[in-house]
Write a protein that holds these residues in place. Structure first.
Motif, short mmCIF file in Angstrom:
data_model
loop_
_atom_site.label_atom_id
_atom_site.label_comp_id
_atom_site.label_asym_id
_atom_site.label_seq_id
_atom_site.Cartn_x
_atom_site.Cartn_y
_atom_site.Cartn_z
N GLU A 276 0.84 -1.21 0.00
CA GLU A 276 0.00 0.00 0.00
C GLU A 276 0.87 1.26 0.00
N LYS A 277 1.89 1.26 0.87
CA LYS A 277 2.77 2.43 0.97
C LYS A 277 3.54 2.65 -0.34
N LEU A 278 3.95 1.55 -0.97
CA LEU A 278 4.64 1.67 -2.25
C LEU A 278 3.75 2.36 -3.28
N GLY A 279 2.50 1.95 -3.34
CA GLY A 279 1.57 2.55 -4.29
C GLY A 279 1.36 4.03 -4.03
N ILE A 280 1.20 4.42 -2.77
CA ILE A 280 0.97 5.83 -2.44
C ILE A 280 2.23 6.66 -2.69
N ARG A 281 3.40 6.10 -2.41
CA ARG A 281 4.64 6.83 -2.69
C ARG A 281 4.82 7.05 -4.19
N GLN A 282 4.40 6.07 -4.98
CA GLN A 282 4.49 6.28 -6.43
C GLN A 282 3.52 7.36 -6.89
N GLU A 283 2.36 7.47 -6.24
CA GLU A 283 1.44 8.57 -6.53
C GLU A 283 2.11 9.91 -6.19
N HIS A 284 2.75 9.97 -5.01
CA HIS A 284 3.45 11.18 -4.60
C HIS A 284 4.55 11.55 -5.61
N ASP A 285 5.34 10.56 -6.00
CA ASP A 285 6.45 10.80 -6.92
C ASP A 285 5.95 11.36 -8.26
N TYR A 286 4.83 10.81 -8.71
CA TYR A 286 4.27 11.27 -9.98
C TYR A 286 3.81 12.73 -9.88
N VAL A 287 3.15 13.07 -8.77
CA VAL A 287 2.70 14.45 -8.56
C VAL A 287 3.90 15.40 -8.43
N PHE A 288 4.94 14.98 -7.71
CA PHE A 288 6.12 15.83 -7.54
C PHE A 288 6.87 16.03 -8.86
N ALA A 289 6.95 14.98 -9.66
CA ALA A 289 7.60 15.11 -10.96
C ALA A 289 6.85 16.10 -11.85
N ASN A 290 5.52 16.03 -11.80
CA ASN A 290 4.70 16.96 -12.58
C ASN A 290 4.85 18.37 -12.04
N LEU A 291 4.93 18.49 -10.70
CA LEU A 291 5.12 19.81 -10.09
C LEU A 291 6.43 20.44 -10.55
N ALA A 292 7.50 19.65 -10.58
CA ALA A 292 8.80 20.17 -11.04
C ALA A 292 8.70 20.68 -12.47
N SER A 293 7.98 19.95 -13.32
CA SER A 293 7.81 20.36 -14.71
C SER A 293 6.98 21.64 -14.81
N ASP A 294 5.91 21.73 -14.01
CA ASP A 294 5.07 22.94 -14.03
C ASP A 294 5.83 24.16 -13.53
N LEU A 295 6.64 23.97 -12.49
CA LEU A 295 7.43 25.09 -11.96
C LEU A 295 8.42 25.59 -13.01
N LEU A 296 9.06 24.67 -13.69
CA LEU A 296 10.01 25.04 -14.73
C LEU A 296 9.32 25.79 -15.85
N HIS A 297 8.13 25.32 -16.23
CA HIS A 297 7.39 25.97 -17.32
C HIS A 297 6.89 27.36 -16.91
N ARG A 298 6.47 27.48 -15.64
CA ARG A 298 5.89 28.74 -15.18
C ARG A 298 6.94 29.79 -14.84
N TYR A 299 8.03 29.36 -14.18
CA TYR A 299 8.99 30.33 -13.66
C TYR A 299 10.35 30.29 -14.36
N GLY A 300 10.61 29.25 -15.14
CA GLY A 300 11.80 29.22 -15.95
C GLY A 300 13.08 28.88 -15.24
N LYS A 301 12.98 28.41 -13.98
CA LYS A 301 14.18 28.02 -13.26
C LYS A 301 14.29 26.51 -13.26
N LYS A 302 15.52 26.04 -13.10
CA LYS A 302 15.73 24.59 -13.04
C LYS A 302 15.36 24.07 -11.66
N PRO A 303 14.49 23.03 -11.57
CA PRO A 303 14.11 22.49 -10.25
C PRO A 303 15.32 21.96 -9.50
N GLY A 304 15.22 22.03 -8.18
CA GLY A 304 16.28 21.48 -7.34
C GLY A 304 16.22 19.99 -7.28
#
Length: 318
Positions: free
Chosen positions: A287-315
């Motif tokens: 169960e925890k593995l599945g939820i962590r993969q959900e988190h990872d997917y959201v964070f990866a998308n967040l990094a892409s959105d931040l880069l697109h919106r603000y133009g800086k390279k994610p940390g």
């Protein structure tokens, strides 16, 4: 093949397996059983005891395994489980059936169950499940395991920028973790109606990429219970509908934004959920593995959105 199908032990093992597992599925549908060790451990063992009593043990076990796979996929059709859960059930369902058949051979005092092909006699081991499943359901009623899963990542953006990007997500895209290629629900978008305590946030999910069908979609409805812009976004889950996951519930979703240096943010994502699945030692890590993969997917998308919106390279995450 014709000779195999004519083997009485092979045919009886298929019939027995469908009766035993069919009873378990029916009990789930009627609310008389839980997703517990009674279903996942006791039922396969008592089935194995019956299978072990058939004269041709080799073909009896082969027929039982075939029918077990068919029966488990009935859970998919009934919307009682997802493909991943069915897949993860097989590694201990099959050995437990084999264990039950071995017990029949070793227990000499149960000679009436050895090398028989009388169906009423072979159904006797089902009785413990018929008694134990409803009894356990009554004892465990309204008792669920509460678990929290936390994921932390640092982004090279201010807490304000990270907050503004994550509070409402138009469309999530990117490389999916491997479980999402089976049937782990894939976050699609989150819509925030009002940015205030009491405001509603709805997250939409699509299913996996299985060619046989979309088993994993649904929605999660959330209500904001704590909001400090760029500091805390905490929500209670008021309603959820994830197809094939009747055993799973969600309590809370929270984001915590902490400044790191002058222009970085440590984002902490916490999901609190409930589960009826037992034995916990097996199911909780999955169960925890599945939820962590959900988190990872959201964070990866967040990094892409931040880069697109603000133009800086994610940390780099931690």
């Amino acid at each position: 093949m014709r000779k195999i199908l004519q083997d009485r032990s092979f045919r009886l093992s298929i019939l027995l397996t469908l009766i035993f597992f069919g009873t378990g599925i029916t009990f789930l549908l009627l609310g008389l059983a839980d997703y517990s060790w009674i279903l996942f451990v006791l039922l396969p063992v008592v089935l194995g005891i019956s299978i072990g009593a058939l004269p041709d043990h080799k073909w009896a076990m082969r027929g039982a395994v075939l029918a077990a796979v068919i029966a488990l996929f009935f859970l998919l059709a009934a919307g009682l489980s997802g493909f991943v859960c069915v897949l993860m059930t097989l590694p201990f369902i099959i050995p437990l059936m084999f264990l039950g058949s071995v017990l029949t051979h070793l227990a000499n005092r149960y000679k009436e169950l050895k090398n028989v092909d009388n169906l009423p006699v072979l159904l006797l081991p089902l009785i413990p499940f018929l008694i134990a499943a409803p009894a356990e359901h009554m004892v465990k009623k309204d008792k669920e395991e509460v678990v929290s899963v936390q994921t932390v990542q640092v982004f090279a953006y201010t807490p304000e920028q990270v907050y503004e990007t994550i509070k409402s997500v138009d469309t999530l895209q990117g490389e999916k973790p491997w479980l999402m290629y089976l049937d782990l629900p894939v976050p699609y978008k989150c819509v925030l109606e009002k940015e205030e305590v009491g405001g509603r946030r709805t997250c939409y999910f699509t299913g996996g990429n299985l060619s046989r069908g979309d088993f994993g979609g649904g929605t999660i409805e959330e209500k904001i219970v704590e909001l400090q812009k760029a500091k805390v976004l905490r929500m209670d889950v008021t309603e959820y509908n994830l197809i094939g996951r009747k055993w799973l519930g969600f309590r809370e979703a929270a984001y915590y934004f902490d400044a790191v240096g002058p222009d970085s943010c440590k984002l902490t994502r916490i999901t609190t959920y409930t589960s009826q699945l037992t034995p916990r030692v097996y199911w909780e890590p999955l169960e925890k593995l599945g939820i962590r993969q959900e988190h990872d997917y959201v964070f990866a998308n967040l990094a892409s959105d931040l880069l697109h919106r603000y133009g800086k390279k994610p940390g780099i995450g931690e």
